[in-house]
Design a protein around this motif. Structure first.
Motif, PDB file in Angstrom:
ATOM      1  N   PRO A 346       0.823  -1.214   0.000  1.00  0.00           N
ATOM      2  CA  PRO A 346       0.000   0.000   0.000  1.00  0.00           C
ATOM      3  C   PRO A 346       0.855   1.260   0.000  1.00  0.00           C
ATOM      4  O   PRO A 346       1.931   1.301   0.604  1.00  0.00           O
ATOM      5  CB  PRO A 346      -0.816  -0.115   1.300  1.00  0.00           C
ATOM      6  N   ARG A 347       0.352   2.272  -0.638  1.00  0.00           N
ATOM      7  CA  ARG A 347       1.091   3.528  -0.739  1.00  0.00           C
ATOM      8  C   ARG A 347       1.274   4.199   0.623  1.00  0.00           C
ATOM      9  O   ARG A 347       2.250   4.929   0.841  1.00  0.00           O
ATOM     10  CB  ARG A 347       0.333   4.456  -1.687  1.00  0.00           C
ATOM     11  N   THR A 348       0.334   3.952   1.554  1.00  0.00           N
ATOM     12  CA  THR A 348       0.412   4.580   2.873  1.00  0.00           C
ATOM     13  C   THR A 348       1.588   4.061   3.684  1.00  0.00           C
ATOM     14  O   THR A 348       1.955   4.674   4.689  1.00  0.00           O
ATOM     15  CB  THR A 348      -0.877   4.313   3.658  1.00  0.00           C
ATOM     16  N   ALA A 349       2.186   2.943   3.266  1.00  0.00           N
ATOM     17  CA  ALA A 349       3.310   2.382   4.016  1.00  0.00           C
ATOM     18  C   ALA A 349       4.638   3.045   3.655  1.00  0.00           C
ATOM     19  O   ALA A 349       5.628   2.866   4.351  1.00  0.00           O
ATOM     20  CB  ALA A 349       3.404   0.879   3.758  1.00  0.00           C
ATOM     21  N   VAL A 350       4.647   3.810   2.584  1.00  0.00           N
ATOM     22  CA  VAL A 350       5.897   4.380   2.087  1.00  0.00           C
ATOM     23  C   VAL A 350       6.077   5.794   2.623  1.00  0.00           C
ATOM     24  O   VAL A 350       5.181   6.630   2.525  1.00  0.00           O
ATOM     25  CB  VAL A 350       5.921   4.392   0.547  1.00  0.00           C
ATOM     26  N   LEU A 351       7.251   6.044   3.204  1.00  0.00           N
ATOM     27  CA  LEU A 351       7.600   7.363   3.731  1.00  0.00           C
ATOM     28  C   LEU A 351       8.736   7.950   2.899  1.00  0.00           C
ATOM     29  O   LEU A 351       9.765   7.296   2.698  1.00  0.00           O
ATOM     30  CB  LEU A 351       8.027   7.266   5.198  1.00  0.00           C
ATOM     31  N   TYR A 352       8.552   9.183   2.455  1.00  0.00           N
ATOM     32  CA  TYR A 352       9.591   9.866   1.665  1.00  0.00           C
ATOM     33  C   TYR A 352      10.294  10.889   2.563  1.00  0.00           C
ATOM     34  O   TYR A 352       9.695  11.865   2.986  1.00  0.00           O
ATOM     35  CB  TYR A 352       8.970  10.553   0.450  1.00  0.00           C
ATOM     36  N   GLN A 353      11.515  10.602   2.875  1.00  0.00           N
ATOM     37  CA  GLN A 353      12.302  11.466   3.747  1.00  0.00           C
ATOM     38  C   GLN A 353      13.541  11.955   2.999  1.00  0.00           C
ATOM     39  O   GLN A 353      14.259  11.162   2.396  1.00  0.00           O
ATOM     40  CB  GLN A 353      12.730  10.720   5.022  1.00  0.00           C
ATOM     41  N   ARG A 354      13.749  13.228   3.046  1.00  0.00           N
ATOM     42  CA  ARG A 354      14.903  13.897   2.455  1.00  0.00           C
ATOM     43  C   ARG A 354      15.586  13.103   1.343  1.00  0.00           C
ATOM     44  O   ARG A 354      15.255  13.193   0.192  1.00  0.00           O
ATOM     45  CB  ARG A 354      15.906  14.247   3.553  1.00  0.00           C
ATOM     46  N   ASP A 355      16.571  12.269   1.736  1.00  0.00           N
ATOM     47  CA  ASP A 355      17.381  11.588   0.724  1.00  0.00           C
ATOM     48  C   ASP A 355      17.110  10.091   0.627  1.00  0.00           C
ATOM     49  O   ASP A 355      17.894   9.359   0.042  1.00  0.00           O
ATOM     50  CB  ASP A 355      18.865  11.810   1.006  1.00  0.00           C
ATOM     51  N   GLN A 356      16.014   9.617   1.229  1.00  0.00           N
ATOM     52  CA  GLN A 356      15.732   8.183   1.159  1.00  0.00           C
ATOM     53  C   GLN A 356      14.229   7.912   1.269  1.00  0.00           C
ATOM     54  O   GLN A 356      13.461   8.768   1.696  1.00  0.00           O
ATOM     55  CB  GLN A 356      16.485   7.429   2.262  1.00  0.00           C
ATOM     56  N   VAL A 357      13.873   6.690   0.874  1.00  0.00           N
ATOM     57  CA  VAL A 357      12.492   6.214   0.969  1.00  0.00           C
ATOM     58  C   VAL A 357      12.477   5.062   1.953  1.00  0.00           C
ATOM     59  O   VAL A 357      13.273   4.122   1.837  1.00  0.00           O
ATOM     60  CB  VAL A 357      11.967   5.757  -0.412  1.00  0.00           C
ATOM     61  N   LEU A 358      11.558   5.100   2.928  1.00  0.00           N
ATOM     62  CA  LEU A 358      11.527   4.107   4.003  1.00  0.00           C
ATOM     63  C   LEU A 358      10.199   3.380   4.054  1.00  0.00           C
ATOM     64  O   LEU A 358       9.150   3.940   3.722  1.00  0.00           O
ATOM     65  CB  LEU A 358      11.768   4.774   5.365  1.00  0.00           C
ATOM     66  N   VAL A 359      10.275   2.123   4.526  1.00  0.00           N
ATOM     67  CA  VAL A 359       9.115   1.331   4.902  1.00  0.00           C
ATOM     68  C   VAL A 359       9.454   0.689   6.248  1.00  0.00           C
ATOM     69  O   VAL A 359      10.577   0.232   6.442  1.00  0.00           O
ATOM     70  CB  VAL A 359       8.787   0.249   3.854  1.00  0.00           C
ATOM     71  N   PHE A 360       8.496   0.664   7.169  1.00  0.00           N
ATOM     72  CA  PHE A 360       8.733   0.046   8.465  1.00  0.00           C
ATOM     73  C   PHE A 360       8.247  -1.401   8.459  1.00  0.00           C
ATOM     74  O   PHE A 360       7.065  -1.665   8.215  1.00  0.00           O
ATOM     75  CB  PHE A 360       8.026   0.824   9.579  1.00  0.00           C
ATOM     76  N   ARG A 361       9.198  -2.341   8.708  1.00  0.00           N
ATOM     77  CA  ARG A 361       8.823  -3.729   8.946  1.00  0.00           C
ATOM     78  C   ARG A 361       8.326  -3.871  10.384  1.00  0.00           C
ATOM     79  O   ARG A 361       8.658  -3.076  11.257  1.00  0.00           O
ATOM     80  CB  ARG A 361      10.018  -4.664   8.749  1.00  0.00           C
ATOM     81  N   PHE A 362       7.529  -4.901  10.637  1.00  0.00           N
ATOM     82  CA  PHE A 362       7.083  -5.218  11.996  1.00  0.00           C
ATOM     83  C   PHE A 362       7.763  -6.516  12.433  1.00  0.00           C
ATOM     84  O   PHE A 362       7.522  -7.569  11.862  1.00  0.00           O
ATOM     85  CB  PHE A 362       5.560  -5.389  12.028  1.00  0.00           C
ATOM     86  N   ARG A 363       8.632  -6.387  13.464  1.00  0.00           N
ATOM     87  CA  ARG A 363       9.372  -7.544  13.952  1.00  0.00           C
ATOM     88  C   ARG A 363       9.379  -7.548  15.466  1.00  0.00           C
ATOM     89  O   ARG A 363       9.845  -6.580  16.098  1.00  0.00           O
ATOM     90  CB  ARG A 363      10.812  -7.529  13.427  1.00  0.00           C
ATOM     91  N   GLU A 364       8.845  -8.628  16.046  1.00  0.00           N
ATOM     92  CA  GLU A 364       8.840  -8.836  17.494  1.00  0.00           C
ATOM     93  C   GLU A 364       8.311  -7.615  18.236  1.00  0.00           C
ATOM     94  O   GLU A 364       8.888  -7.142  19.217  1.00  0.00           O
ATOM     95  CB  GLU A 364      10.253  -9.188  17.982  1.00  0.00           C
TER      96      GLU A 364
END
Length: 412
Positions: A346-364
């Protein structure tokens, strides 16, 4: 011991307020239907409920509800958790999965017939009969209307008789000329008589040709009294009534060909290299909810309009049901790129920050930041080219305020 008036007044000033405090304190106790005082727990729950109803939702939460990212029920759960003192951010989870993703070019245009032909009267006459009405389907050369042909028919009949007379005269003079040729060869006729015979034959031949052309002209005019469809299609305009007098070159009908239909759209010059003739297009209209029609790019104009910076592209669509109609405003969706086995989130999972693109995994129970590379974007879905694996559990809502490694609570 007797008190002075001043002492009496001071005593009264002390006793009266004390009595009033005791009175209002007793009246203010909550009682249930049996007259008993309400327990402290009930008062606490009532106050909490009243406070929850009056609490205002934060603007960020209101925006999320408005955009459809979370429901009102989920927003209430977040508010309740905040009121309860929860300190872990609330998130919603999803899974990275493979599927088809496409990029689209969405354009607007108006449906037009392939051909729109105006029909004109070819002579002056009164309208005798209207044969076809607006909306009628016609074939090429079908009669649309009839004009009064009384005078022309009489002239046509006279011309026919005159032509027959000229033909008979020509045959007679031709036979005479052939006999005179034989007599001339045997020197049984003078040169003067032979030349006269030859002149009469030539004159009769010219007269026959003249009568033939006159007859053809009247026959053509007689045919013009029947106004015919120049092409197959539908009658979209009838501009005459019975009894009207029409003149030559007067517009009387319009016939349009709906097979196929055309849609002309104007594509920004920056996107024109994404298109090719033959590409499929999906057509939809607000006036036909839930219906889509398939067409293809027929023509791409090689010239860019200087004023608008766009290129005219013609879409062809066949609709045998005739649901699409000329003049209808439509949306044209052209697929410019397609990936069948893309890793999609989903597009809502993608974060655009300054010089990179992030997605947060869920672990433990924690949010773990993962730098990713994105590819094709389609509506609310994004292709992940690098940084995630198929089946990874990711945070699809609530990632905006997260930090790498923070513990989170899952919103159900």
């Amino acid at each position: 011991m007797e008190l002075s008036p001043r002492g009496v007044n001071m005593k009264r000033a002390f006793i009266v307020p004390a009595i009033m405090v005791l009175f209002f304190s007793g009246c203010g106790k909550d009682k249930n239907e049996g007259g008993k005082t309400s327990p402290p727990q009930a008062k606490s729950e009532s106050a909490a409920k009243s406070g929850g109803e009056k609490a205002q939702m934060p603007s960020r939460l209101q925006q999320a509800v408005k955009e459809g990212r979370i429901s009102e029920e989920q927003a209430r759960q977040i508010m309740a958790r905040r009121a309860g003192g929860g300190d872990k951010p609330l998130v919603r989870l999803g899974t990275a999965a493979r599927g088809e993703i496409r990029t689209h070019l969405v354009l607007n245009g108006t449906v037009e017939p392939e051909r729109s032909v105006d029909v004109y009267a070819r002579l002056s006459a009164y309208v005798q009969e209207v044969v076809r009405e607006e909306g009628n389907r016609v074939r090429e050369k079908d009669i649309l209307a009839r004009l009064d042909d009384t005078e022309i028919r009489i002239s046509h009949q006279q011309a026919k008789i005159q032509l027959e007379q000229a033909r008979l005269t020509l045959e007679e003079e031709k036979n005479n000329h052939q006999r005179n040729q034989e007599l001339k060869e045997n020197e049984l006729i003078s040169d003067m008589d032979f030349q006269a015979s030859e002149a009469r034959y030539r004159q009769s031949r010219l007269e026959f040709e003249n009568k033939t052309e006159n007859f053809k002209n009247l026959e053509l005019q007689l045919n013009y009294t029947r106004i015919r469809a120049p092409v197959s299609g539908f009658v979209t305009q009838r501009l005459i009534e019975v009894g009207d007098r029409v003149t030559a070159n007067q517009h009387v009908y319009t016939v349009e060909d709906f097979s196929p239909l055309l849609i002309r759209v104007f594509v920004p010059a920056a996107d024109i290299n994404k298109l090719q003739a033959g590409m499929n297009a999906e057509i939809s209209s607000d006036t036909l909810p839930g219906r889509t029609f398939t067409g293809h790019i027929k023509l791409i104009n090689p010239r860019i309009d200087v004023q608008s910076g766009t290129v005219k592209v013609t879409i062809e669509v066949n609709d045998s049901s005739l649901t699409l109609k000329p003049g209808m405003f439509v949306e044209v969706n052209i697929v410019t790129r397609s990936r069948e086995d893309a890793l999609v989130i989903p597009r809502t999972a993608v974060l655009y920050q300054r010089d990179q693109v992030l997605v947060f995994r869920f672990r433990e129970g924690k949010a773990v930041a993962a730098p990713v590379s994105v590819g094709v974007t389609e509506d609310d879905r994004v292709e992940i080219v690098e940084g995630l694996e198929e089946g990874d559990t990711i945070i699809i809502q609530g990632a905006e305020m997260l930090k790498d490694g923070v513990e989170v609570s899952v919103l159900k």
